[in-house]
Design an enzyme around this catalytic site. Structure first.
Site, PDB file in Angstrom:
ATOM      1  N   ASP A 109       0.834  -1.199   0.000  1.00 14.39           N
ATOM      2  CA  ASP A 109       0.000   0.000   0.000  1.00 14.39           C
ATOM      3  C   ASP A 109       0.873   1.254   0.000  1.00 14.39           C
ATOM      4  O   ASP A 109       2.005   1.240   0.492  1.00 14.39           O
ATOM      5  CB  ASP A 109      -0.893  -0.022   1.256  1.00 14.39           C
ATOM      6  CG  ASP A 109      -2.061   0.941   1.125  1.00 14.39           C
ATOM      7  OD1 ASP A 109      -2.340   1.414   0.005  1.00 14.39           O
ATOM      8  OD2 ASP A 109      -2.685   1.225   2.164  1.00 14.39           O
TER       9      ASP A 109
ATOM     10  N   ARG B  70      -0.969   9.115  -9.958  1.00  8.43           N
ATOM     11  CA  ARG B  70      -1.120   7.837  -9.247  1.00  8.43           C
ATOM     12  C   ARG B  70      -0.539   6.692 -10.083  1.00  8.43           C
ATOM     13  O   ARG B  70       0.074   5.775  -9.550  1.00  8.43           O
ATOM     14  CB  ARG B  70      -2.592   7.568  -8.924  1.00  8.43           C
ATOM     15  CG  ARG B  70      -3.188   8.527  -7.899  1.00  8.43           C
ATOM     16  CD  ARG B  70      -4.619   8.152  -7.552  1.00  8.43           C
ATOM     17  NE  ARG B  70      -4.719   6.820  -6.954  1.00  8.43           N
ATOM     18  CZ  ARG B  70      -4.461   6.561  -5.674  1.00  8.43           C
ATOM     19  NH1 ARG B  70      -4.113   7.517  -4.847  1.00  8.43           N
ATOM     20  NH2 ARG B  70      -4.573   5.339  -5.221  1.00  8.43           N
TER      21      ARG B  70
ATOM     22  N   SER C  65      -7.888  -4.689   5.521  1.00  7.04           N
ATOM     23  CA  SER C  65      -8.559  -4.433   4.243  1.00  7.04           C
ATOM     24  C   SER C  65      -8.963  -5.707   3.496  1.00  7.04           C
ATOM     25  O   SER C  65      -8.739  -5.835   2.292  1.00  7.04           O
ATOM     26  CB  SER C  65      -7.682  -3.544   3.341  1.00  7.04           C
ATOM     27  OG  SER C  65      -7.355  -2.343   3.992  1.00  7.04           O
TER      28      SER C  65
ATOM     29  N   ARG D 283      -4.580  -1.735   9.199  1.00  2.00           N
ATOM     30  CA  ARG D 283      -5.782  -2.544   8.989  1.00  2.00           C
ATOM     31  C   ARG D 283      -5.492  -3.625   7.959  1.00  2.00           C
ATOM     32  O   ARG D 283      -4.471  -3.587   7.272  1.00  2.00           O
ATOM     33  CB  ARG D 283      -6.954  -1.660   8.559  1.00  2.00           C
ATOM     34  CG  ARG D 283      -6.699  -0.834   7.320  1.00  2.00           C
ATOM     35  CD  ARG D 283      -7.940  -0.044   6.886  1.00  2.00           C
ATOM     36  NE  ARG D 283      -7.631   0.903   5.848  1.00  2.00           N
ATOM     37  CZ  ARG D 283      -7.578   2.239   6.004  1.00  2.00           C
ATOM     38  NH1 ARG D 283      -7.837   2.780   7.182  1.00  2.00           N
ATOM     39  NH2 ARG D 283      -7.276   3.021   4.991  1.00  2.00           N
TER      40      ARG D 283
ATOM     41  N   ASN E 280     -11.174  -2.564  -4.781  1.00  2.00           N
ATOM     42  CA  ASN E 280     -10.441  -1.580  -5.588  1.00  2.00           C
ATOM     43  C   ASN E 280     -11.175  -1.219  -6.883  1.00  2.00           C
ATOM     44  O   ASN E 280     -10.830  -0.232  -7.543  1.00  2.00           O
ATOM     45  CB  ASN E 280      -9.013  -2.057  -5.896  1.00  2.00           C
ATOM     46  CG  ASN E 280      -8.072  -1.978  -4.703  1.00  2.00           C
ATOM     47  OD1 ASN E 280      -7.160  -2.776  -4.554  1.00  2.00           O
ATOM     48  ND2 ASN E 280      -8.285  -1.001  -3.813  1.00  2.00           N
TER      49      ASN E 280
ATOM     50  N   SER F 293      -7.644  -5.480  -4.704  1.00  2.00           N
ATOM     51  CA  SER F 293      -8.726  -6.051  -3.889  1.00  2.00           C
ATOM     52  C   SER F 293     -10.043  -5.993  -4.645  1.00  2.00           C
ATOM     53  O   SER F 293     -10.200  -5.207  -5.600  1.00  2.00           O
ATOM     54  CB  SER F 293      -8.850  -5.285  -2.566  1.00  2.00           C
ATOM     55  OG  SER F 293      -9.412  -3.999  -2.788  1.00  2.00           O
TER      56      SER F 293
HETATM   57  C1  IPE Z   1      -5.447  -2.635   0.156  1.00  2.00           C
HETATM   58  O1  IPE Z   1      -5.119  -1.317  -0.059  1.00  2.00           O
HETATM   59  C2  IPE Z   1      -5.522  -3.374  -1.145  1.00  2.00           C
HETATM   60  C3  IPE Z   1      -4.245  -3.593  -1.810  1.00  2.00           C
HETATM   61  C4  IPE Z   1      -3.075  -3.260  -1.343  1.00  2.00           C
HETATM   62  C5  IPE Z   1      -4.317  -4.224  -3.095  1.00  2.00           C
HETATM   63  P1  IPE Z   1      -6.235  -0.168  -0.171  1.00  2.00           P
HETATM   64  O2  IPE Z   1      -5.518   1.102  -0.388  1.00  2.00           O
HETATM   65  O3  IPE Z   1      -7.255  -0.550  -1.173  1.00  2.00           O
HETATM   66  O4  IPE Z   1      -6.904  -0.251   1.276  1.00  2.00           O
HETATM   67  P2  IPE Z   1      -7.819   0.773   2.071  1.00  2.00           P
HETATM   68  O5  IPE Z   1      -8.908   1.218   1.139  1.00  2.00           O
HETATM   69  O6  IPE Z   1      -6.954   1.929   2.479  1.00  2.00           O
HETATM   70  O7  IPE Z   1      -8.314   0.010   3.247  1.00  2.00           O
HETATM   71  C1  IPE Z   2      -1.600   0.248  -3.263  1.00  2.98           C
HETATM   72  O1  IPE Z   2      -1.428   1.605  -3.353  1.00  2.98           O
HETATM   73  C2  IPE Z   2      -1.833  -0.407  -4.595  1.00  2.98           C
HETATM   74  C3  IPE Z   2      -3.223  -0.803  -4.817  1.00  2.98           C
HETATM   75  C4  IPE Z   2      -4.196  -0.787  -3.933  1.00  2.98           C
HETATM   76  C5  IPE Z   2      -3.558  -1.292  -6.134  1.00  2.98           C
HETATM   77  P1  IPE Z   2      -2.650   2.631  -3.285  1.00  2.98           P
HETATM   78  O2  IPE Z   2      -3.102   2.919  -4.659  1.00  2.98           O
HETATM   79  O3  IPE Z   2      -3.721   2.147  -2.366  1.00  2.98           O
HETATM   80  O4  IPE Z   2      -1.914   3.885  -2.654  1.00  2.98           O
HETATM   81  P2  IPE Z   2      -2.509   4.933  -1.640  1.00  2.98           P
HETATM   82  O5  IPE Z   2      -3.074   4.181  -0.481  1.00  2.98           O
HETATM   83  O6  IPE Z   2      -3.574   5.701  -2.387  1.00  2.98           O
HETATM   84  O7  IPE Z   2      -1.340   5.769  -1.270  1.00  2.98           O
HETATM   85 MG    MG Z   3      -4.116   2.457  -0.402  1.00  2.70          MG
END
Ligand code: IPE
Ligand code: IPE
Ligand code: MG
Length: 233
Positions: A11, A24, A182, A180, A59, A56
């Protein structure tokens, strides 16, 4: 001691990019590059199974642009790494639902799975379109479909109905500041040691992984028993 099965919730790609004034997508690309390096290091350390949370079920709530970018990145990454995985002897498996995945992603997943299935130098379990709740409900559906006798249904048999038959996770690492799970591998995490770090995934390198291993070795795992032996390192 080296954990047998390590899980990583990777993450923080988005915040890594934001902090640098990048998009992003650029954060996800940097995360993917980091993953390649990290994977080799993890197996070189003696880990046997590496479960990676890369997308996820939740996502899909993100913008179409971001989801499309990520799916495209997965396809490119698997196509590019194919020969490397075989050269290095990594077996690739996937955990997750196929619902909502496009054919390009499904095809490359099938190809990578079948072409690496006999490899023995470590298993990478990509959790793609993965959610624990769905995994458990999907397992129940298969059990009902198979008319499994409830008198023989126990934890060991239940596990056979999960997406992959893998050992429990010993060490769970979550990068990116959130404390967490998730919806990640709730069944497999029942006795995992949990390690949360503020480091954002693109910056989570071999040194950071070593820190997680050191912390793992300071833990005293009891599995419900009463072994209070003090760890010295
Ligand atoms: C968890 O990260 C899912 C993955 C790393 C693929 P998220 O960024 O989606 O989690 P939340 O929404 O902060 O809980
Ligand atoms: C984790 O990084 C990768 C995926 C969930 C696919 P994020 O995209 O959740 O990055 P943040 O949490 O927005 O920084
Ligand atoms: Mg994230």
């Amino acid at each position: 001691m080296v954990p047998n099965h390590v899980g990583i919730i990777l993450d923080g790609n988005g915040r890594w990019a934001k902090e640098r004034g990048l998009s992003r997508s650029e954060g996800h690309l940097e995360g993917a590059k980091n993953l390649d390096k990290l994977t080799d290091y993890v197996f070189a350390k003696g880990v046997k199974v590496l479960s990676l949370y890369v997308f996820s079920t939740e996502n899909f709530k993100r913008s179409k642009e971001e989801v499309d970018y990520l799916m495209d990145l997965f396809v490119k990454m698997f196509k590019k790494n194919f020969t490397e995985y075989n050269k290095k002897g990594y077996k690739i498996v996937f955990s997750g639902s196929r619902d909502n995945l496009n054919d390009d992603v499904i095809n490359v997943m099938e190809e990578v799975t079948s072409k690496t299935k006999d490899n023995k130098n470590g298993t990478i379990n990509f959790c793609l379109n993965y959610g624990s709740h769905k995994e458990i409900v999907d397992a129940c559906k298969k059990i009902v479909n198979d008319n499994v006798d409830i008198n023989i249904l126990d934890e060991n048999l239940f596990e056979k109905y999960l997406y992959n038959d893998l050992p429990g996770i010993d060490l769970l690492i979550r990068t990116g500041r959130e404390i967490r799970l998730s919806n990640f591998m709730l069944w497999q995490l029942s006795y995992a040691e949990l390690y949360f770090t503020d480091v954002l995934f693109p910056d989570f390198d071999s040194k950071e992984f070593d820190k997680a291993l050191e912390e793992f070795n300071r833990r005293n795992r009891r599995f419900g028993g009463i072994d209070y032996e003090k760890k010295t390192n």
